[in-house]
Design a protein around this motif. Sequence first.
Motif, PDB file in Angstrom:
ATOM      1  N   ASP A  37     -12.213  62.104  -8.209  1.00 33.90           N
ATOM      2  CA  ASP A  37     -11.114  61.480  -7.460  1.00 33.90           C
ATOM      3  C   ASP A  37     -10.037  62.548  -7.302  1.00 33.90           C
ATOM      4  O   ASP A  37      -9.142  62.689  -8.135  1.00 33.90           O
ATOM      5  CB  ASP A  37     -10.573  60.263  -8.213  1.00 33.90           C
ATOM      6  CG  ASP A  37      -9.532  59.496  -7.411  1.00 33.90           C
ATOM      7  OD1 ASP A  37      -9.200  59.915  -6.289  1.00 33.90           O
ATOM      8  OD2 ASP A  37      -9.054  58.472  -7.919  1.00 33.90           O
ATOM      9  N   ARG A  77      -7.474  63.050  -5.396  1.00 36.44           N
ATOM     10  CA  ARG A  77      -6.049  62.733  -5.244  1.00 36.44           C
ATOM     11  C   ARG A  77      -5.398  62.452  -6.592  1.00 36.44           C
ATOM     12  O   ARG A  77      -4.353  63.008  -6.920  1.00 36.44           O
ATOM     13  CB  ARG A  77      -5.861  61.535  -4.331  1.00 36.44           C
ATOM     14  CG  ARG A  77      -6.120  61.855  -2.900  1.00 36.44           C
ATOM     15  CD  ARG A  77      -5.830  60.681  -2.020  1.00 36.44           C
ATOM     16  NE  ARG A  77      -6.145  61.036  -0.637  1.00 36.44           N
ATOM     17  CZ  ARG A  77      -6.387  60.180   0.290  1.00 36.44           C
ATOM     18  NH1 ARG A  77      -6.376  58.888   0.027  1.00 36.44           N
ATOM     19  NH2 ARG A  77      -6.662  60.578   1.508  1.00 36.44           N
ATOM     20  N   ARG A  78      -6.001  61.584  -7.359  1.00 33.97           N
ATOM     21  CA  ARG A  78      -5.405  61.199  -8.641  1.00 33.97           C
ATOM     22  C   ARG A  78      -5.509  62.322  -9.672  1.00 33.97           C
ATOM     23  O   ARG A  78      -4.515  62.721 -10.267  1.00 33.97           O
ATOM     24  CB  ARG A  78      -6.082  59.935  -9.156  1.00 33.97           C
ATOM     25  CG  ARG A  78      -5.459  59.430 -10.433  1.00 33.97           C
ATOM     26  CD  ARG A  78      -5.959  58.084 -10.806  1.00 33.97           C
ATOM     27  NE  ARG A  78      -7.426  58.010 -10.708  1.00 33.97           N
ATOM     28  CZ  ARG A  78      -8.132  57.027 -11.183  1.00 33.97           C
ATOM     29  NH1 ARG A  78      -7.536  56.017 -11.758  1.00 33.97           N
ATOM     30  NH2 ARG A  78      -9.428  57.026 -11.081  1.00 33.97           N
ATOM     31  N   TYR A  79      -6.712  62.848  -9.865  1.00 39.72           N
ATOM     32  CA  TYR A  79      -6.893  63.882 -10.881  1.00 39.72           C
ATOM     33  C   TYR A  79      -6.333  65.231 -10.440  1.00 39.72           C
ATOM     34  O   TYR A  79      -5.888  66.024 -11.258  1.00 39.72           O
ATOM     35  CB  TYR A  79      -8.371  64.019 -11.248  1.00 39.72           C
ATOM     36  CG  TYR A  79      -8.916  62.810 -11.965  1.00 39.72           C
ATOM     37  CD1 TYR A  79      -8.289  62.294 -13.084  1.00 39.72           C
ATOM     38  CD2 TYR A  79     -10.060  62.175 -11.518  1.00 39.72           C
ATOM     39  CE1 TYR A  79      -8.781  61.182 -13.734  1.00 39.72           C
ATOM     40  CE2 TYR A  79     -10.570  61.066 -12.160  1.00 39.72           C
ATOM     41  CZ  TYR A  79      -9.921  60.577 -13.271  1.00 39.72           C
ATOM     42  OH  TYR A  79     -10.421  59.484 -13.915  1.00 39.72           O
ATOM     43  N   LEU A 112      -2.642  64.987 -11.134  1.00 41.16           N
ATOM     44  CA  LEU A 112      -2.450  65.095 -12.578  1.00 41.16           C
ATOM     45  C   LEU A 112      -2.628  66.534 -13.043  1.00 41.16           C
ATOM     46  O   LEU A 112      -1.873  67.022 -13.889  1.00 41.16           O
ATOM     47  CB  LEU A 112      -3.422  64.174 -13.309  1.00 41.16           C
ATOM     48  CG  LEU A 112      -3.337  64.159 -14.831  1.00 41.16           C
ATOM     49  CD1 LEU A 112      -1.977  63.664 -15.282  1.00 41.16           C
ATOM     50  CD2 LEU A 112      -4.449  63.286 -15.395  1.00 41.16           C
ATOM     51  N   ARG A 148      -9.634  60.854 -18.305  1.00 41.02           N
ATOM     52  CA  ARG A 148     -10.905  60.400 -17.702  1.00 41.02           C
ATOM     53  C   ARG A 148     -11.757  59.611 -18.685  1.00 41.02           C
ATOM     54  O   ARG A 148     -12.315  58.579 -18.325  1.00 41.02           O
ATOM     55  CB  ARG A 148     -11.686  61.616 -17.205  1.00 41.02           C
ATOM     56  CG  ARG A 148     -13.086  61.329 -16.742  1.00 41.02           C
ATOM     57  CD  ARG A 148     -13.074  60.608 -15.427  1.00 41.02           C
ATOM     58  NE  ARG A 148     -14.454  60.380 -15.011  1.00 41.02           N
ATOM     59  CZ  ARG A 148     -14.880  59.244 -14.486  1.00 41.02           C
ATOM     60  NH1 ARG A 148     -14.053  58.265 -14.259  1.00 41.02           N
ATOM     61  NH2 ARG A 148     -16.129  59.105 -14.135  1.00 41.02           N
ATOM     62  N   GLY A 187      -3.698  52.476 -15.905  1.00 32.88           N
ATOM     63  CA  GLY A 187      -3.080  51.940 -14.703  1.00 32.88           C
ATOM     64  C   GLY A 187      -1.985  51.083 -14.945  1.00 32.88           C
ATOM     65  O   GLY A 187      -1.099  50.580 -15.112  1.00 32.88           O
TER      66      GLY A 187
END
Length: 79
Positions: free
Chosen positions: A13, A15-17, A20, A72, A79
């Motif tokens: 993913d 965008r999210r990772y 981060l 992960r 969330g």
Amino acid sequence: MSVVGSFFIVRLDWRRYGLLYLITVISGNIICYLFVKVGFYGFDPQYIPDKSIMPFSAIATLLPFYVLVGVRYSPAHWG
């Protein structure tokens, strides 16, 4: 190895990772730089290339990899 591991996690993913990863790189380097400047700790100059005051490449690869693995494979949802 941490760059390859981070790549495989960010690929799941991006965008999210990826976000981060970037936040961890930036904040890790800023915090480490501030701690070195204040005098909380220092690094042996013979192990750091180019006469730098801190190992930027190690902080930019290892720390984000540990954070990505922790987020992960955490048993709780973030969330």
